[in-house]
Design a protein around this motif. Structure first.
Motif, PDB file in Angstrom:
ATOM      1  N   TRP A 177      10.247   5.445  -7.356  1.00 33.96           N
ATOM      2  CA  TRP A 177      11.254   4.646  -6.650  1.00 33.96           C
ATOM      3  C   TRP A 177      12.587   4.703  -7.379  1.00 33.96           C
ATOM      4  CZ3 TRP A 177      10.295   3.683  -1.858  1.00 33.96           C
ATOM      5  CH2 TRP A 177       8.995   3.442  -1.431  1.00 33.96           C
ATOM      6  N   ASP A 178      12.546   4.728  -8.715  1.00 35.02           N
ATOM      7  CA  ASP A 178      13.779   4.793  -9.496  1.00 35.02           C
ATOM      8  C   ASP A 178      14.435   6.160  -9.397  1.00 35.02           C
ATOM      9  OD1 ASP A 178      13.341   2.183 -10.352  1.00 35.02           O
ATOM     10  OD2 ASP A 178      12.168   2.854 -12.090  1.00 35.02           O
ATOM     11  N   ARG A 179      13.629   7.198  -9.237  1.00 32.48           N
ATOM     12  CA  ARG A 179      14.158   8.555  -9.148  1.00 32.48           C
ATOM     13  C   ARG A 179      14.577   8.932  -7.734  1.00 32.48           C
ATOM     14  NH1 ARG A 179      10.170  12.170  -9.864  1.00 32.48           N
ATOM     15  NH2 ARG A 179       8.544  10.616  -9.861  1.00 32.48           N
ATOM     16  N   ALA A 180      14.392   8.061  -6.768  1.00 31.20           N
ATOM     17  CA  ALA A 180      14.654   8.392  -5.363  1.00 31.20           C
ATOM     18  C   ALA A 180      16.130   8.612  -5.082  1.00 31.20           C
ATOM     19  CB  ALA A 180      14.109   7.296  -4.442  1.00 31.20           C
ATOM     20  N   GLU A 181      17.013   7.986  -5.846  1.00 29.46           N
ATOM     21  CA  GLU A 181      18.448   8.138  -5.631  1.00 29.46           C
ATOM     22  C   GLU A 181      18.928   9.413  -6.307  1.00 29.46           C
ATOM     23  OE1 GLU A 181      20.712   6.266  -3.906  1.00 29.46           O
ATOM     24  OE2 GLU A 181      18.996   5.174  -3.133  1.00 29.46           O
ATOM     25  N   PRO A 182      19.564  10.325  -5.574  1.00 26.75           N
ATOM     26  CA  PRO A 182      20.088  11.536  -6.200  1.00 26.75           C
ATOM     27  C   PRO A 182      21.295  11.211  -7.077  1.00 26.75           C
ATOM     28  CG  PRO A 182      20.764  11.426  -3.918  1.00 26.75           C
ATOM     29  CD  PRO A 182      19.815  10.272  -4.154  1.00 26.75           C
ATOM     30  N   GLU A 183      21.517  12.037  -8.071  1.00 27.83           N
ATOM     31  CA  GLU A 183      22.689  11.883  -8.923  1.00 27.83           C
ATOM     32  C   GLU A 183      23.932  12.159  -8.084  1.00 27.83           C
ATOM     33  OE1 GLU A 183      23.061  10.979 -12.170  1.00 27.83           O
ATOM     34  OE2 GLU A 183      20.957  10.409 -11.992  1.00 27.83           O
ATOM     35  N   PRO A 184      25.004  11.372  -8.283  1.00 28.25           N
ATOM     36  CA  PRO A 184      26.230  11.645  -7.519  1.00 28.25           C
ATOM     37  C   PRO A 184      26.818  12.988  -7.909  1.00 28.25           C
ATOM     38  CG  PRO A 184      26.601   9.925  -9.160  1.00 28.25           C
ATOM     39  CD  PRO A 184      25.139  10.249  -9.169  1.00 28.25           C
TER      40      PRO A 184
ATOM     41  N   ALA B 290       0.832  -1.208   0.000  1.00 30.85           N
ATOM     42  CA  ALA B 290       0.000   0.000   0.000  1.00 30.85           C
ATOM     43  C   ALA B 290       0.866   1.258   0.000  1.00 30.85           C
ATOM     44  CB  ALA B 290      -0.934  -0.001   1.208  1.00 30.85           C
ATOM     45  N   VAL B 291       1.965   1.240   0.732  1.00 26.16           N
ATOM     46  CA  VAL B 291       2.877   2.389   0.767  1.00 26.16           C
ATOM     47  C   VAL B 291       3.475   2.610  -0.621  1.00 26.16           C
ATOM     48  CG1 VAL B 291       5.065   3.240   1.693  1.00 26.16           C
ATOM     49  CG2 VAL B 291       3.401   2.182   3.225  1.00 26.16           C
ATOM     50  N   GLN B 292       3.945   1.534  -1.250  1.00 20.95           N
ATOM     51  CA  GLN B 292       4.527   1.652  -2.586  1.00 20.95           C
ATOM     52  C   GLN B 292       3.499   2.137  -3.603  1.00 20.95           C
ATOM     53  OE1 GLN B 292       6.209  -2.316  -2.882  1.00 20.95           O
ATOM     54  NE2 GLN B 292       8.256  -1.538  -2.396  1.00 20.95           N
ATOM     55  N   ALA B 293       2.281   1.654  -3.518  1.00 25.78           N
ATOM     56  CA  ALA B 293       1.222   2.087  -4.434  1.00 25.78           C
ATOM     57  C   ALA B 293       0.910   3.567  -4.230  1.00 25.78           C
ATOM     58  CB  ALA B 293      -0.027   1.240  -4.235  1.00 25.78           C
ATOM     59  N   SER B 294       0.877   4.011  -2.986  1.00 29.11           N
ATOM     60  CA  SER B 294       0.612   5.414  -2.679  1.00 29.11           C
ATOM     61  C   SER B 294       1.717   6.322  -3.222  1.00 29.11           C
ATOM     62  CB  SER B 294       0.465   5.603  -1.169  1.00 29.11           C
ATOM     63  OG  SER B 294       0.288   6.956  -0.858  1.00 29.11           O
ATOM     64  N   VAL B 295       2.969   5.897  -3.069  1.00 26.18           N
ATOM     65  CA  VAL B 295       4.088   6.677  -3.595  1.00 26.18           C
ATOM     66  C   VAL B 295       3.989   6.775  -5.111  1.00 26.18           C
ATOM     67  CG1 VAL B 295       6.598   6.665  -3.946  1.00 26.18           C
ATOM     68  CG2 VAL B 295       5.654   6.253  -1.674  1.00 26.18           C
ATOM     69  N   ALA B 296       3.694   5.661  -5.777  1.00 28.98           N
ATOM     70  CA  ALA B 296       3.565   5.657  -7.237  1.00 28.98           C
ATOM     71  C   ALA B 296       2.418   6.550  -7.681  1.00 28.98           C
ATOM     72  CB  ALA B 296       3.367   4.233  -7.738  1.00 28.98           C
ATOM     73  N   GLU B 297       1.316   6.527  -6.947  1.00 23.47           N
ATOM     74  CA  GLU B 297       0.142   7.344  -7.291  1.00 23.47           C
ATOM     75  C   GLU B 297       0.428   8.832  -7.119  1.00 23.47           C
ATOM     76  OE1 GLU B 297      -4.149   8.182  -5.261  1.00 23.47           O
ATOM     77  OE2 GLU B 297      -3.583   6.066  -5.515  1.00 23.47           O
ATOM     78  N   ASN B 298       1.111   9.192  -6.046  1.00 21.41           N
ATOM     79  CA  ASN B 298       1.346  10.602  -5.757  1.00 21.41           C
ATOM     80  C   ASN B 298       2.566  11.197  -6.464  1.00 21.41           C
ATOM     81  OD1 ASN B 298      -0.788  11.225  -3.846  1.00 21.41           O
ATOM     82  ND2 ASN B 298       0.202   9.725  -2.532  1.00 21.41           N
TER      83      ASN B 298
END
Length: 193
Positions: free
Chosen positions: A103-110, A89-97
């Motif tokens: 999730w793929d964009r969560a890591e900042p560029e070095p 449910a948490v993952q679905a909520s993050v994807a929806e919002n």
């Protein structure tokens, strides 16, 4: 403190940085310091590790596997569910919002290091974590305790073992292996003296 490092210890620290870059980590941990020492270990030290089934290749493979593993697996999802948190449910909520690729964009560029910006290269400085810095400090203390003039890669290992973190303990085969390895290394140093 780096001026007190012997040739092999310097090579191990440089190898640590190279290995961390290859693994794509944001901070150099104690386990990466161990990997650097294993990669540059002189024959006597390498023999001690090999006798216990620890090699640079096996440690690198284990760390690479952990780096690509799913951060939250089924055991984690079950543990969260037991306290009332539904991971799906948490993952679905993050994807929806935030979008399906959130999730793929969560890591900042070095970030590039100062020299990388000046030279236009992709040089990235990876800082040492607190536990890696502590291991370096403990290596100095080990050298002082043994009344040695410089810090060797063997002192680096003793520093790592003195405050081994869980990942390092796992790489070495458990707490008993850490204790045994420490005794083996002290024995090696005593025979050399």
């Amino acid at each position: 403190m780096f001026e007190k490092f012997g040739k092999n210890a310097r090579a191990a620290v440089i190898a640590t940085q190279e290995q961390a870059k290859l693994l794509g980590v944001e901070r150099i941990g104690q386990e990466h310091l161990l990997l650097g020492v294993l990669a540059e270990a002189e024959p006597d030290l390498a023999a001690v590790f090999t006798a216990r089934g620890v090699t640079a290749d096996s440690a690198r493979a284990t760390l690479a596997q952990r780096a690509t593993a799913t951060p939250l697996g089924t055991d984690d999802a079950e543990a969260l569910r037991s306290i009332g948190i539904d991971l799906d449910a948490v993952q679905a909520s993050v994807a929806e919002n935030f979008g399906a690729d959130a999730w793929d964009r969560a890591e900042p560029e070095p970030k590039r290091g100062v020299f990388g910006r000046l030279l236009g290269a992709n040089w990235v400085h990876i800082p040492f974590s607190t536990d890696a810095k502590k291991s370096l400090e403990l290596a100095l203390r080990e050298a002082i305790l043994r009344k040695d003039r410089e810090i060797s890669s063997t002192h680096l290992v003793l520093g790592i073992l003195r405050a081994a973190q869980p990942t390092t303990v796992d790489l070495l085969g458990g707490h008993d292996a850490v204790s045994g390895l420490r005794a083996d290394i002290h024995g090696m140093l005593d025979r050399a003296a």
